[in-house]
Design a protein around this motif. Structure first.
Motif, short mmCIF file in Angstrom:
data_model
loop_
_atom_site.label_atom_id
_atom_site.label_comp_id
_atom_site.label_asym_id
_atom_site.label_seq_id
_atom_site.Cartn_x
_atom_site.Cartn_y
_atom_site.Cartn_z
N LYS A 1 83.29 151.41 -31.87
CA LYS A 1 82.65 152.05 -30.71
C LYS A 1 83.73 152.86 -30.00
O LYS A 1 84.73 152.31 -29.55
N SER B 1 74.99 153.14 -25.08
CA SER B 1 74.90 153.88 -26.34
C SER B 1 75.15 155.37 -26.13
O SER B 1 75.54 156.07 -27.06
N THR C 1 78.94 155.24 -31.99
CA THR C 1 79.17 154.26 -33.05
C THR C 1 79.64 154.98 -34.30
O THR C 1 79.02 155.95 -34.74
N THR D 1 72.72 160.14 -27.77
CA THR D 1 73.54 159.16 -28.48
C THR D 1 74.06 159.82 -29.75
O THR D 1 73.42 160.71 -30.31
N ASN E 1 71.72 149.19 -21.81
CA ASN E 1 71.99 149.41 -23.24
C ASN E 1 71.92 150.89 -23.60
O ASN E 1 72.72 151.38 -24.40
N THR F 1 76.10 158.98 -33.55
CA THR F 1 76.62 158.02 -34.52
C THR F 1 77.17 158.78 -35.72
O THR F 1 76.76 159.92 -36.00
#
Length: 181
Positions: A76, A166, A171, A21, A162, A23
């Motif tokens: 996103k 992700s 994000t 993931t 989920n 971010t």
């Protein structure tokens, strides 16, 4: 059911297809009286990249000529478009801060799959016992167990979904701030 493992808790080095993931957090400052143009640029970047603007909070501080705006946004973006989106967002204003984080959730994903298969096998066994038993009290108890097992399976399936989302979508948190007078 056994407890769900926390992201990053299990590394799973034997798995070659990693689940990662990503971010980012970006804070930029724009010139006075250009906030609405900067905000429009941010939204245009999100739209043109097929990203999702999940959250948007804009605040006005001060009064009259001393007023200024700040905005917080959560985007996103598809992981394949992440670098391009971040690069474009960095061009909106003067970068005050930028941080990026990657997290390997491969072990968690693997453990959720193992747990899901175990729970499904347990459910099948409960259903077999239900069909075999003739005692009403046992059938009632098994009905409750089957219901709880189905709920646990749904929870695990949602958890896997989920994690997949992700991994597929990064994000990006953005703060736009107009210079104060």
């Amino acid at each position: 059911p056994s407890p769900i493992s926390i992201a990053g808790e299990d590394f799973a080095p034997e798995v070659t297809a990693r689940k990662i993931t990503k971010t980012a957090s970006l804070s930029t400052e724009v010139e006075r009286n250009t906030f609405s143009d900067a905000e429009k640029s941010l939204k245009d970047i999100a739209t043109s990249s097929d990203s999702f603007l999940l959250n948007e909070n804009v605040y006005k501080y001060g009064k009259d000529k001393d007023s200024y705006y700040t905005g917080n946004y959560q985007i996103k973006a598809e992981v394949q478009k992440y670098d391009s989106v971040v690069s474009q967002l960095k061009n909106i204003g003067e970068i005050i801060s930028f941080s990026e984080n990657t997290l390997d959730v491969t072990g968690t994903y693997k453990n959720l799959n193992v747990e899901l298969e175990t729970e499904k096998a347990t459910l099948e066994r409960y259903k077999e016992i239900f069909e075999e038993t003739t005692i009403i009290e046992d059938k009632m108890e098994l009905t409750d167990r089957i219901f709880n097992q189905e709920r646990t399976i749904k929870y695990l399936e949602d958890s896997l979904k989920n994690v997949d989302q992700s991994v597929d979508y990064s994000t990006i948190s953005v703060q736009l701030k107009e210079k104060e007078s």
